[in-house]
Design a protein around this motif. Structure first.
Motif, PDB file in Angstrom:
ATOM      1  N   ASP A  37       1.478  34.356  26.672  1.00  0.00           N
ATOM      2  CA  ASP A  37       1.141  33.189  25.874  1.00  0.00           C
ATOM      3  C   ASP A  37       1.552  31.941  26.444  1.00  0.00           C
ATOM      4  O   ASP A  37       1.021  30.943  26.532  1.00  0.00           O
ATOM      5  N   LEU A  38       2.864  31.973  27.227  1.00  0.00           N
ATOM      6  CA  LEU A  38       3.240  31.099  28.343  1.00  0.00           C
ATOM      7  C   LEU A  38       3.812  31.630  29.591  1.00  0.00           C
ATOM      8  O   LEU A  38       4.641  32.716  29.620  1.00  0.00           O
ATOM      9  N   ARG A  79      -1.079  29.869  29.253  1.00  0.00           N
ATOM     10  CA  ARG A  79      -0.722  28.312  29.517  1.00  0.00           C
ATOM     11  C   ARG A  79       0.391  28.678  30.466  1.00  0.00           C
ATOM     12  O   ARG A  79       1.085  29.429  30.306  1.00  0.00           O
ATOM     13  N   VAL A  80       0.431  27.732  31.595  1.00  0.00           N
ATOM     14  CA  VAL A  80       0.959  27.736  32.566  1.00  0.00           C
ATOM     15  C   VAL A  80       1.739  26.493  33.013  1.00  0.00           C
ATOM     16  O   VAL A  80       1.214  25.440  32.935  1.00  0.00           O
ATOM     17  N   LEU A  81       3.105  26.886  32.940  1.00  0.00           N
ATOM     18  CA  LEU A  81       3.981  25.465  33.446  1.00  0.00           C
ATOM     19  C   LEU A  81       4.691  25.995  34.630  1.00  0.00           C
ATOM     20  O   LEU A  81       5.678  26.879  34.868  1.00  0.00           O
ATOM     21  N   ASP A  82       4.461  24.901  35.655  1.00  0.00           N
ATOM     22  CA  ASP A  82       4.990  25.108  36.964  1.00  0.00           C
ATOM     23  C   ASP A  82       6.187  24.259  36.879  1.00  0.00           C
ATOM     24  O   ASP A  82       5.984  23.260  36.921  1.00  0.00           O
ATOM     25  N   ARG A 418       4.363  19.380  27.072  1.00  0.00           N
ATOM     26  CA  ARG A 418       3.266  19.807  27.534  1.00  0.00           C
ATOM     27  C   ARG A 418       3.828  21.283  28.217  1.00  0.00           C
ATOM     28  O   ARG A 418       4.747  21.237  28.857  1.00  0.00           O
ATOM     29  N   PRO A 419       2.872  22.295  28.397  1.00  0.00           N
ATOM     30  CA  PRO A 419       1.382  22.308  27.929  1.00  0.00           C
ATOM     31  C   PRO A 419       1.666  22.721  26.367  1.00  0.00           C
ATOM     32  O   PRO A 419       2.319  23.541  26.087  1.00  0.00           O
ATOM     33  N   TYR A 420       0.752  21.753  25.698  1.00  0.00           N
ATOM     34  CA  TYR A 420       0.666  22.161  24.301  1.00  0.00           C
ATOM     35  C   TYR A 420      -0.082  23.445  23.905  1.00  0.00           C
ATOM     36  O   TYR A 420      -0.895  23.953  24.595  1.00  0.00           O
ATOM     37  N   GLN A 421       0.301  24.030  22.977  1.00  0.00           N
ATOM     38  CA  GLN A 421      -0.194  25.347  22.243  1.00  0.00           C
ATOM     39  C   GLN A 421      -1.291  24.963  21.251  1.00  0.00           C
ATOM     40  O   GLN A 421      -0.766  24.124  20.191  1.00  0.00           O
ATOM     41  N   SER A 422      -2.141  25.762  21.245  1.00  0.00           N
ATOM     42  CA  SER A 422      -3.087  25.630  20.185  1.00  0.00           C
ATOM     43  C   SER A 422      -3.584  27.024  19.569  1.00  0.00           C
ATOM     44  O   SER A 422      -3.797  27.767  20.531  1.00  0.00           O
TER      45      SER A 422
END
Length: 427
Positions: A37-38, A79-82, A418-422
């Motif tokens: 999910d993330l 979703r990817v958060l660096d 961010r990143p927002y989830q939908s």
């Protein structure tokens, strides 16, 4: 139903509720086309619970930590958060704050603190008493993305009347009412809060604390006292108070230097010496909590107590609408930075804000960790190197060589911002 039957019923009910509410293991192994999910990438992970320190990627799925590894391919994340090498810890837990806006006179919405604290779990420290706890539970907690737990105040209305002292009239402290609120909300209530400063309880001596302990015992469920100190009525009373605290009870504002109404220093360090009763309490398992706040952290008390055998167990902010505006800036990462400046390692301080308070809360498996199967909570901070000046709540100044700057947080696998989830998830 007698007391023994009630305890058995509550224990069984709690076990049943835990089976339903607590996170279960991931239902199925990830298939080749399944995505996290993330995915947090390029994290400088520090998780004292695993003695883990170093560059890792973390995959969250179904609200839990699914994988933590040196490298996880970016295409595996929905979703990817660096995080670009920033510090990532288990979600920070603030054991003492005030998050009952509109019901307590000093509360701040828990989610508004995330930008300043990166907290993923908070504990309302007696904002509500038995008469107004239901509104906190029904209207405040469900609207919050931040995980929330609480102590019920021994005073019926909690801190709704602040700044008017809640226990000048001792009849507001009703053990039976507090016990019922604890028992009926045992999934989220940790115990009973009592403030023992002379400017709160006047000359009622140890009676408010005795009533708080009685309420915990009457509740029939495991319950702790959180005892606030700072300027108790006289010097002998501090030792007497410490002697009453039980293993697992929490002494908050443990390094307060606030004087009593006569201007005397009456806390755990008197004339530069740690009280023997404080050391005895520490040794039998009383939890020493910072609870910095706007008037409750004194470097001279902290330094003496630590040097003489009483280091803190947990670090907390006591953040509220008044303390948040004070020069000491008691936001949790800033208070953590002060402890690093006092000589604790960063790993020790992170443990004081993650694994240790999670054990005090004791509601979620693997809470306060980034172990596989743990709640998908993480805090993202920047370690800012360089000389920095700190000030306590009594205008004593100290310098440090680094501080922690809040960047972001993830709760139950959903990032703030961010990143927002939908579709957007509450948790």
């Amino acid at each position: 139903m007698d007391a023994a039957d009630r305890r058995r019923f509550l224990k069984a009910s709690a076990a049943s509720a835990a089976w339903v509410a607590l996170p279960l293991p991931v239902l199925a192994a990830m298939g080749p086309n399944d995505k996290f999910d993330l995915l947090l990438r390029n994290a400088n992970v520090l998780d004292p619970s695993q003695r883990l320190s170093g560059r890792r990627d973390i995959g969250f799925r179904y609200g839990l930590v699914e994988e933590i590894a040196p490298t996880i391919a970016a295409e595996r994340g929905a979703r990817v958060l660096d995080v670009a090498g920033r510090l990532v810890t288990p979600g920070l837990i603030d054991l003492h704050c005030h998050t009952y806006p509109y019901g307590s006179a000093i509360g701040i919405p828990a989610d508004e603190l995330v930008a300043h604290q990166c907290t993923t779990t908070v504990v309302s420290a007696g904002d509500a008493g038995a008469n107004n706890f239901a509104a906190y539970r029904r209207f405040i907690v469900p609207a919050s993305r931040t995980r929330q737990y609480a102590f019920v105040h021994i005073a019926l209305a909690g801190l709704a009347g602040f700044p008017v002292p809640e226990l000048y009239n001792i009849e507001y402290a009703l053990p039976e009412a507090a016990a019922r609120a604890v028992a009926e909300n045992a999934d989220m209530v940790l115990g009973v809060k009592v403030r023992m400063s002379e400017n709160v309880i006047a000359r009622h001596g140890l009676e408010p604390l005795r009533r708080a302990i009685k309420a915990c015992e009457m509740s029939g469920v495991p319950a702790k006292v959180m005892c606030h100190i700072g300027g108790v009525a006289d010097r002998p009373m501090m030792s007497q108070l410490l002697d009453l605290l039980r293993p697992g009870d929490i002494l908050t504002h443990c390094y307060s230097g606030a004087p009593n109404l006569a201007g005397e220093g009456t806390n755990i360090v008197q004339d530069g010496k740690l009280l023997p009763a404080a050391l005895a309490a520490k040794r039998r398992g009383v939890i020493f909590d910072i609870g910095h706040g706007g008037g409750s952290f004194d470097y001279t008390i902290a330094e003496a107590a630590i040097a003489q055998g009483c280091p803190p167990d947990t670090v907390s902010s006591d953040i509220h609408v008044f303390s948040g505006n004070t020069p000491g800036m008691p936001y949790l990462p800033w208070v953590m930075s002060k402890l690093v400046g006092l000589g604790f390692s960063l790993s020790e301080v992170v443990a004081m804000a993650t694994a240790t308070p999670a054990r005090v809360i004791a509601r979620l498996p693997k809470h306060g960790t980034l172990q596989v199967g743990a709640p998908a909570d993480a805090s993202i901070l920047e370690m800012v190197e360089g000389p920095i000046e700190f000030v306590d709540t009594r205008n004593n100044k100290r310098t440090g060589q680094m501080h922690l700057r809040p960047i972001g947080a993830v709760v139950a696998g959903v990032a703030f911002g961010r990143p927002y989830q939908s579709p957007f998830g509450v948790r």
